[in-house]
Write a protein that holds these residues in place. Structure first.
Motif, PDB file in Angstrom:
ATOM      1  N   ILE A 203       0.840  -1.189   0.000  1.00 49.83           N
ATOM      2  CA  ILE A 203       0.000   0.000   0.000  1.00 49.83           C
ATOM      3  C   ILE A 203       0.880   1.247   0.000  1.00 49.83           C
ATOM      4  CG2 ILE A 203      -0.217   0.163   2.528  1.00 49.83           C
ATOM      5  CD1 ILE A 203      -3.176   0.968   2.042  1.00 49.83           C
ATOM      6  N   VAL A 204       0.443   2.261  -0.730  1.00 48.59           N
ATOM      7  CA  VAL A 204       1.162   3.541  -0.807  1.00 48.59           C
ATOM      8  C   VAL A 204       0.434   4.550   0.074  1.00 48.59           C
ATOM      9  CG1 VAL A 204       1.866   5.431  -2.319  1.00 48.59           C
ATOM     10  CG2 VAL A 204       1.935   3.073  -3.162  1.00 48.59           C
ATOM     11  N   THR A 205       1.199   5.315   0.839  1.00 49.77           N
ATOM     12  CA  THR A 205       0.614   6.361   1.667  1.00 49.77           C
ATOM     13  C   THR A 205       1.586   7.535   1.749  1.00 49.77           C
ATOM     14  OG1 THR A 205      -0.495   6.818   3.774  1.00 49.77           O
ATOM     15  CG2 THR A 205       1.503   5.459   3.870  1.00 49.77           C
ATOM     16  N   PHE A 206       1.184   8.590   2.443  1.00 51.32           N
ATOM     17  CA  PHE A 206       2.043   9.764   2.550  1.00 51.32           C
ATOM     18  C   PHE A 206       3.188   9.513   3.531  1.00 51.32           C
ATOM     19  CE2 PHE A 206      -2.053  11.941   1.425  1.00 51.32           C
ATOM     20  CZ  PHE A 206      -1.646  12.397   0.178  1.00 51.32           C
ATOM     21  N   ASN A 207       4.327  10.153   3.267  1.00 49.71           N
ATOM     22  CA  ASN A 207       5.474  10.088   4.157  1.00 49.71           C
ATOM     23  C   ASN A 207       5.227  11.022   5.353  1.00 49.71           C
ATOM     24  OD1 ASN A 207       8.182   8.863   4.332  1.00 49.71           O
ATOM     25  ND2 ASN A 207       8.876  10.984   4.403  1.00 49.71           N
ATOM     26  N   PRO A 208       5.649  10.646   6.564  1.00 46.24           N
ATOM     27  CA  PRO A 208       5.441  11.522   7.729  1.00 46.24           C
ATOM     28  C   PRO A 208       6.001  12.928   7.544  1.00 46.24           C
ATOM     29  CG  PRO A 208       6.099   9.348   8.453  1.00 46.24           C
ATOM     30  CD  PRO A 208       6.212   9.347   6.953  1.00 46.24           C
ATOM     31  N   SER A 209       7.139  13.068   6.852  1.00 44.58           N
ATOM     32  CA  SER A 209       7.713  14.405   6.639  1.00 44.58           C
ATOM     33  C   SER A 209       6.768  15.285   5.824  1.00 44.58           C
ATOM     34  CB  SER A 209       9.067  14.288   5.929  1.00 44.58           C
ATOM     35  OG  SER A 209       8.930  13.654   4.674  1.00 44.58           O
ATOM     36  N   TYR A 210       6.052  14.674   4.895  1.00 46.95           N
ATOM     37  CA  TYR A 210       5.066  15.413   4.086  1.00 46.95           C
ATOM     38  C   TYR A 210       3.892  15.853   4.958  1.00 46.95           C
ATOM     39  CZ  TYR A 210       1.585  16.252   0.388  1.00 46.95           C
ATOM     40  OH  TYR A 210       0.619  16.802  -0.430  1.00 46.95           O
ATOM     41  N   LEU A 211       3.481  14.992   5.885  1.00 48.76           N
ATOM     42  CA  LEU A 211       2.351  15.311   6.761  1.00 48.76           C
ATOM     43  C   LEU A 211       2.690  16.440   7.726  1.00 48.76           C
ATOM     44  CD1 LEU A 211       1.146  11.693   7.585  1.00 48.76           C
ATOM     45  CD2 LEU A 211       0.173  13.283   5.918  1.00 48.76           C
ATOM     46  N   ILE A 212       3.967  16.556   8.085  1.00 53.79           N
ATOM     47  CA  ILE A 212       4.387  17.667   8.941  1.00 53.79           C
ATOM     48  C   ILE A 212       4.243  18.983   8.191  1.00 53.79           C
ATOM     49  CG2 ILE A 212       6.402  18.732  10.062  1.00 53.79           C
ATOM     50  CD1 ILE A 212       7.289  15.855  10.814  1.00 53.79           C
ATOM     51  N   ARG A 213       4.569  18.959   6.896  1.00 51.43           N
ATOM     52  CA  ARG A 213       4.441  20.174   6.083  1.00 51.43           C
ATOM     53  C   ARG A 213       2.995  20.461   5.695  1.00 51.43           C
ATOM     54  NH1 ARG A 213       8.601  17.575   3.367  1.00 51.43           N
ATOM     55  NH2 ARG A 213       7.351  17.360   1.464  1.00 51.43           N
ATOM     56  N   TYR A 214       2.225  19.397   5.516  1.00 53.20           N
ATOM     57  CA  TYR A 214       0.823  19.556   5.097  1.00 53.20           C
ATOM     58  C   TYR A 214      -0.080  18.756   6.035  1.00 53.20           C
ATOM     59  CZ  TYR A 214       3.194  21.141   0.870  1.00 53.20           C
ATOM     60  OH  TYR A 214       4.012  21.805  -0.019  1.00 53.20           O
ATOM     61  N   PRO A 215      -0.318  19.262   7.241  1.00 51.54           N
ATOM     62  CA  PRO A 215      -1.092  18.514   8.246  1.00 51.54           C
ATOM     63  C   PRO A 215      -2.526  18.215   7.825  1.00 51.54           C
ATOM     64  CG  PRO A 215      -0.645  20.775   8.973  1.00 51.54           C
ATOM     65  CD  PRO A 215       0.177  20.548   7.770  1.00 51.54           C
ATOM     66  N   ASP A 216      -3.063  18.970   6.868  1.00 47.82           N
ATOM     67  CA  ASP A 216      -4.436  18.711   6.413  1.00 47.82           C
ATOM     68  C   ASP A 216      -4.560  17.355   5.701  1.00 47.82           C
ATOM     69  OD1 ASP A 216      -2.812  20.145   4.422  1.00 47.82           O
ATOM     70  OD2 ASP A 216      -4.558  19.917   3.122  1.00 47.82           O
ATOM     71  N   LYS A 217      -3.421  16.762   5.324  1.00 45.43           N
ATOM     72  CA  LYS A 217      -3.425  15.463   4.641  1.00 45.43           C
ATOM     73  C   LYS A 217      -3.483  14.286   5.621  1.00 45.43           C
ATOM     74  CE  LYS A 217      -2.920  17.357   0.553  1.00 45.43           C
ATOM     75  NZ  LYS A 217      -4.010  17.334  -0.453  1.00 45.43           N
ATOM     76  N   LYS A 218      -3.404  14.585   6.915  1.00 53.26           N
ATOM     77  CA  LYS A 218      -3.390  13.509   7.910  1.00 53.26           C
ATOM     78  C   LYS A 218      -4.665  12.680   7.878  1.00 53.26           C
ATOM     79  CE  LYS A 218      -0.184  15.643  11.217  1.00 53.26           C
ATOM     80  NZ  LYS A 218      -0.020  16.182  12.582  1.00 53.26           N
ATOM     81  N   LYS A 219      -5.768  13.294   7.499  1.00 50.26           N
ATOM     82  CA  LYS A 219      -7.043  12.561   7.448  1.00 50.26           C
ATOM     83  C   LYS A 219      -6.980  11.432   6.418  1.00 50.26           C
ATOM     84  CE  LYS A 219      -8.930  16.119   4.372  1.00 50.26           C
ATOM     85  NZ  LYS A 219      -9.968  17.169   4.222  1.00 50.26           N
ATOM     86  N   TYR A 220      -6.218  11.649   5.329  1.00 51.73           N
ATOM     87  CA  TYR A 220      -6.070  10.601   4.312  1.00 51.73           C
ATOM     88  C   TYR A 220      -5.149   9.487   4.825  1.00 51.73           C
ATOM     89  CZ  TYR A 220      -8.074  14.221   1.337  1.00 51.73           C
ATOM     90  OH  TYR A 220      -8.892  15.186   0.814  1.00 51.73           O
ATOM     91  N   SER A 221      -4.118   9.889   5.559  1.00 43.55           N
ATOM     92  CA  SER A 221      -3.219   8.897   6.126  1.00 43.55           C
ATOM     93  C   SER A 221      -3.951   8.019   7.135  1.00 43.55           C
ATOM     94  CB  SER A 221      -2.028   9.571   6.808  1.00 43.55           C
ATOM     95  OG  SER A 221      -1.085   9.981   5.850  1.00 43.55           O
ATOM     96  N   TRP A 222      -4.880   8.628   7.872  1.00 42.33           N
ATOM     97  CA  TRP A 222      -5.658   7.845   8.833  1.00 42.33           C
ATOM     98  C   TRP A 222      -6.498   6.792   8.114  1.00 42.33           C
ATOM     99  CZ3 TRP A 222      -6.103   5.465  12.958  1.00 42.33           C
ATOM    100  CH2 TRP A 222      -7.314   5.109  13.535  1.00 42.33           C
ATOM    101  N   GLU A 223      -7.054   7.146   6.965  1.00 40.25           N
ATOM    102  CA  GLU A 223      -7.811   6.167   6.170  1.00 40.25           C
ATOM    103  C   GLU A 223      -6.904   5.023   5.727  1.00 40.25           C
ATOM    104  OE1 GLU A 223     -11.100   6.137   5.632  1.00 40.25           O
ATOM    105  OE2 GLU A 223     -11.158   7.887   6.968  1.00 40.25           O
ATOM    106  N   ASP A 224      -5.676   5.363   5.336  1.00 37.75           N
ATOM    107  CA  ASP A 224      -4.714   4.334   4.911  1.00 37.75           C
ATOM    108  C   ASP A 224      -4.325   3.439   6.084  1.00 37.75           C
ATOM    109  OD1 ASP A 224      -4.841   5.615   2.490  1.00 37.75           O
ATOM    110  OD2 ASP A 224      -2.920   6.651   2.714  1.00 37.75           O
TER     111      ASP A 224
END
Length: 240
Positions: A203-224
Motif C-alpha cells: 500500500i502507498v501512503t504519505f510520508n510523515p515528513s510530508y504530513l508535517i508540512r501539510y497537516p491537512d493530509k493527515k485525514k487521508y493517512s488515517w484512512e490508509d
C-alpha cells in the motif's frame, strides 16, 4: 489434418520458437553451475543479520554518487528485522544522517503516533528508506538515483521477507513499483508487488515528513492506516 495444414502449423511453431528463443554465445569453457549453486545456497543459509551486513557493505561500496559523497552516514534500517511489516520511506533526514538511524527526530515521533493509532509500536516494525544516503539540501532524488538504489532496496525487501509492505512517499512508490504518478492518485489502494518470486500486499501512503508540512493530509493517512489494520487482521498477522 491435410499436408498443407501440417506445413502451416510447422511454420507457425517455428516462428513462435524464433520469437521466444534467445540467442546465446558460449565460451569454450563450461559454466560452473555447481559452484554458482553452492554460493547461492551459502547465501540463503546465512541469517538475516549477516545478509543485512553484507548488503550494507555492498551499498557502502558505491562510487561516484553525489548522495553518498554529501552525507555523513549510511542509514540502513531500524526496528525488528523479523517483523511481518516493512515500512519504506523516501530519504534520510538531517537527524537520521547524524544518528545513522531511520525515522528519528520529529518525523519519528509522528510515525510512532501513527502506528500507535492502530496498536503497533514503532520498534515492532522494520523501517528503512528507498535511498540510504541523505540528499544534499534534502532535495528529491532523481529518477536515475532512485533506479540505482532500487536494486539494493529490492534485495533489502527480499532479506526481510515482510508479509505487508508500506510505501511512504513518492520516492518509495517509484523505487518499488516503478510508478511516477501523483501519490494522491495511488495512495490507499492495495497492490500486489512481486519481489524475489514472492507476492507482497503493498500500500502507498504519505510520508510523515510530508504530513508535517501539510497537516491537512493527515485525514487521508488515517484512512490508509485503517486499511493497514484491516489487512493485518485479514491475513491473521501476529506482531510480537
Amino acid at each position: 489434418m491435410t499436408k498443407k495444414t501440417l506445413n502451416q502449423n510447422a511454420k507457425y511453431d517455428q516462428k513462435f520458437i524464433n520469437i521466444i528463443e534467445s540467442k546465446f554465445d558460449f565460451e569454450n569453457a563450461p559454466i560452473n553451475r555447481v559452484g554458482v549453486f553452492v554460493e547461492s545456497n551459502k547465501y540463503n543459509e546465512m541469517n538475516k543479520k549477516e545478509r543485512l551486513l553484507l548488503l550494507k557493505k555492498k551499498i557502502n561500496s558505491i562510487e561516484n554518487c553525489n548522495l553518498k559523497d554529501n552525507s555523513k552516514n549510511l542509514v540502513m534500517g531500524d526496528g525488528d528485522f523479523n517483523s511481518p511489516i516493512m515500512l519504506i520511506g523516501e530519504t534520510p533526514s538531517e537527524v537520521d544522517d547524524i544518528e545513522a538511524r531511520a525515522f528519528t527526530g520529529e518525523i519519528g515521533v509522528l510515525l510512532n503516533k501513527m502506528l500507535l493509532a492502530i496498536n503497533i509500536k514503532k520498534e515492532k516494525v522494520y523501517s528503512t528508506y528507498s535511498i540510504n544516503f541523505r540528499p544534499p539540501n534534502d532535495r528529491k532524488p532523481s529518477s536515475l538515483e532512485i533506479k540505482r538504489y532500487s536494486i539494493f532496496l529490492k534485495e533489502h525487501i527480499s532479506i526481510i521477507e515482510p508479509k505487508i509492505l508500506v510505501l511512504m512517499g513518492i520516492t518509495a512508490m517509484e523505487a518499488v513499483t516503478g510508478l511516477n504518478n501523483q501519490i494522491s492518485n495511488e495512495r490507499g489502494a492495495w497492490k500486489e508487488i512481486i519481489i524475489g518470486n514472492k507476492i507482497l500486499p503493498t500500500i502507498v501512503t504519505f510520508n510523515p515528513s510530508y504530513l508535517i508540512r501539510y497537516p491537512d493530509k493527515k485525514k487521508y493517512s488515517w484512512e490508509d492506516l485503517k486499511k493497514i489494520r484491516e489487512k493485518i487482521k485479514d491475513l491473521d498477522i501476529q506482531i510480537q
